[in-house]
Design a protein around this motif. Structure first.
Motif, PDB file in Angstrom:
ATOM      1  N   ALA A  57       3.555  13.710  -5.139  1.00  0.00           N
ATOM      2  CA  ALA A  57       3.002  14.720  -6.053  1.00  0.00           C
ATOM      3  C   ALA A  57       2.211  15.791  -5.311  1.00  0.00           C
ATOM      4  O   ALA A  57       2.315  16.972  -5.628  1.00  0.00           O
ATOM      5  N   VAL A  58       1.438  15.408  -4.310  1.00  0.00           N
ATOM      6  CA  VAL A  58       0.572  16.383  -3.642  1.00  0.00           C
ATOM      7  C   VAL A  58       1.239  17.102  -2.475  1.00  0.00           C
ATOM      8  O   VAL A  58       0.778  18.162  -2.065  1.00  0.00           O
ATOM      9  N   SER A  59       2.335  16.567  -1.951  1.00  0.00           N
ATOM     10  CA  SER A  59       2.932  17.158  -0.756  1.00  0.00           C
ATOM     11  C   SER A  59       4.155  18.031  -1.042  1.00  0.00           C
ATOM     12  O   SER A  59       4.544  18.832  -0.196  1.00  0.00           O
ATOM     13  N   GLY A  60       4.789  17.830  -2.188  1.00  0.00           N
ATOM     14  CA  GLY A  60       6.035  18.537  -2.455  1.00  0.00           C
ATOM     15  C   GLY A  60       7.204  17.923  -1.707  1.00  0.00           C
ATOM     16  O   GLY A  60       8.291  18.489  -1.648  1.00  0.00           O
ATOM     17  N   LYS A  61       6.973  16.766  -1.120  1.00  0.00           N
ATOM     18  CA  LYS A  61       8.013  16.021  -0.402  1.00  0.00           C
ATOM     19  C   LYS A  61       8.134  14.660  -1.082  1.00  0.00           C
ATOM     20  O   LYS A  61       7.141  14.085  -1.486  1.00  0.00           O
ATOM     21  N   ALA A 113       3.100   6.074  -2.625  1.00  0.00           N
ATOM     22  CA  ALA A 113       4.277   6.948  -2.637  1.00  0.00           C
ATOM     23  C   ALA A 113       4.262   7.979  -3.767  1.00  0.00           C
ATOM     24  O   ALA A 113       4.499   9.168  -3.502  1.00  0.00           O
ATOM     25  N   PRO A 114       3.972   7.611  -5.017  1.00  0.00           N
ATOM     26  CA  PRO A 114       3.974   8.633  -6.080  1.00  0.00           C
ATOM     27  C   PRO A 114       2.911   9.714  -5.852  1.00  0.00           C
ATOM     28  O   PRO A 114       3.158  10.901  -6.081  1.00  0.00           O
ATOM     29  N   TRP A 115       1.744   9.324  -5.378  1.00  0.00           N
ATOM     30  CA  TRP A 115       0.671  10.285  -5.121  1.00  0.00           C
ATOM     31  C   TRP A 115       1.056  11.217  -3.975  1.00  0.00           C
ATOM     32  O   TRP A 115       0.892  12.429  -4.068  1.00  0.00           O
ATOM     33  N   TRP A 144       0.833  -1.204   0.000  1.00  0.00           N
ATOM     34  CA  TRP A 144       0.000   0.000   0.000  1.00  0.00           C
ATOM     35  C   TRP A 144       0.870   1.258   0.000  1.00  0.00           C
ATOM     36  O   TRP A 144       0.605   2.211  -0.711  1.00  0.00           O
ATOM     37  N   GLN A 145       1.927   1.274   0.818  1.00  0.00           N
ATOM     38  CA  GLN A 145       2.825   2.424   0.863  1.00  0.00           C
ATOM     39  C   GLN A 145       3.537   2.620  -0.481  1.00  0.00           C
ATOM     40  O   GLN A 145       3.729   3.748  -0.921  1.00  0.00           O
ATOM     41  N   MET A 146       3.916   1.529  -1.120  1.00  0.00           N
ATOM     42  CA  MET A 146       4.573   1.634  -2.429  1.00  0.00           C
ATOM     43  C   MET A 146       3.620   2.221  -3.467  1.00  0.00           C
ATOM     44  O   MET A 146       4.017   3.023  -4.300  1.00  0.00           O
ATOM     45  N   ALA A 202       9.685   4.462  -1.798  1.00  0.00           N
ATOM     46  CA  ALA A 202       9.296   3.184  -1.199  1.00  0.00           C
ATOM     47  C   ALA A 202       9.404   2.096  -2.247  1.00  0.00           C
ATOM     48  O   ALA A 202       9.128   2.317  -3.423  1.00  0.00           O
ATOM     49  N   GLY A 203       9.785   0.929  -1.814  1.00  0.00           N
ATOM     50  CA  GLY A 203       9.853  -0.192  -2.737  1.00  0.00           C
ATOM     51  C   GLY A 203      11.281  -0.574  -3.061  1.00  0.00           C
ATOM     52  O   GLY A 203      12.230   0.023  -2.568  1.00  0.00           O
TER      53      GLY A 203
END
Length: 141
Positions: A75-79, A70-72, A65-67, A83-84
Motif C-alpha cells: 500500500a505505501v510503496s506502490g509495489k 506485505a499488505p502494508w 512477519w513478512q506475510m 507473501a504467504g
C-alpha cells in the motif's frame, strides 16, 4: 552459479540471469518487473530499490512477519509484495491444465523417487541443491 543452472533459468524464459555468488542484484542499479525470492534472501527492504514502478516481489519462503507486513508494504510503496500461501481456485487450476496440454507449461523435474525412497528424497531436497521439483511416485497396487 553453475553454467547448467544459468542455462536452465534462461530456458524457462528469464531475460537476465544473475549469479548471486558473484553479483548483488540490489546493488547493480538495475530494476526489475518481478523479483522471486525462493530462498528467503531478498526481503522487501533489500529488494525495494530494485523493483521498477508497479513491480512485484514474490516471497516464496515468507516468514509470518513478512506475510503480515506485505499488505502494508504494498500500500505505501506502490509495489506489490506477495507473501504467504497461494490460494487455490478452480479457474486457476483449469488455466494451468490448459497450459500443460498446450505444452506452454514446462515443469522442471530434477529427480523422481518411489514412495519407499521418500527419506532419501527428503534428504536430497534438504541439501538445497535441487534444480526443479522432486517427485515422489505412488503406485496404485
Amino acid at each position: 552459479m553453475q553454467r547448467a543452472n544459468a542455462e536452465l533459468v534462461r530456458s524457462l524464459g528469464a531475460v537476465r540471469v544473475i549469479d548471486y555468488t558473484k553479483e548483488d542484484f540490489s546493488a547493480s542499479g538495475h530494476t526489475y518487473d518481478v523479483i522471486v525470492d525462493t530462498v528467503g534472501t531478498a526481503p522487501f527492504k533489500r529488494s525495494r530499490g530494485s523493483l521498477g514502478r508497479g513491480g512485484r516481489l514474490l516471497l516464496v519462503l515468507a516468514t509470518l512477519w513478512q506475510m503480515l507486513l506485505a499488505p502494508w508494504e504494498s500500500a505505501v510503496s506502490g509495489k506489490k509484495v506477495v507473501a504467504g500461501p497461494a490460494s487455490e481456485r478452480v479457474e486457476d487450476l483449469r488455466f494451468l491444465a490448459k497450459l500443460a496440454q498446450e505444452g506452454s507449461l514446462k515443469p522442471v523435474i530434477d529427480r523422481r523417487y518411489t514412495l519407499e525412497q521418500i527419506a532419501e528424497a527428503h534428504r536430497y531436497v534438504e541439501t538445497g541443491r535441487k534444480r526443479g521439483s522432486v517427485v515422489v511416485m505412488v503406485s496404485h497396487g
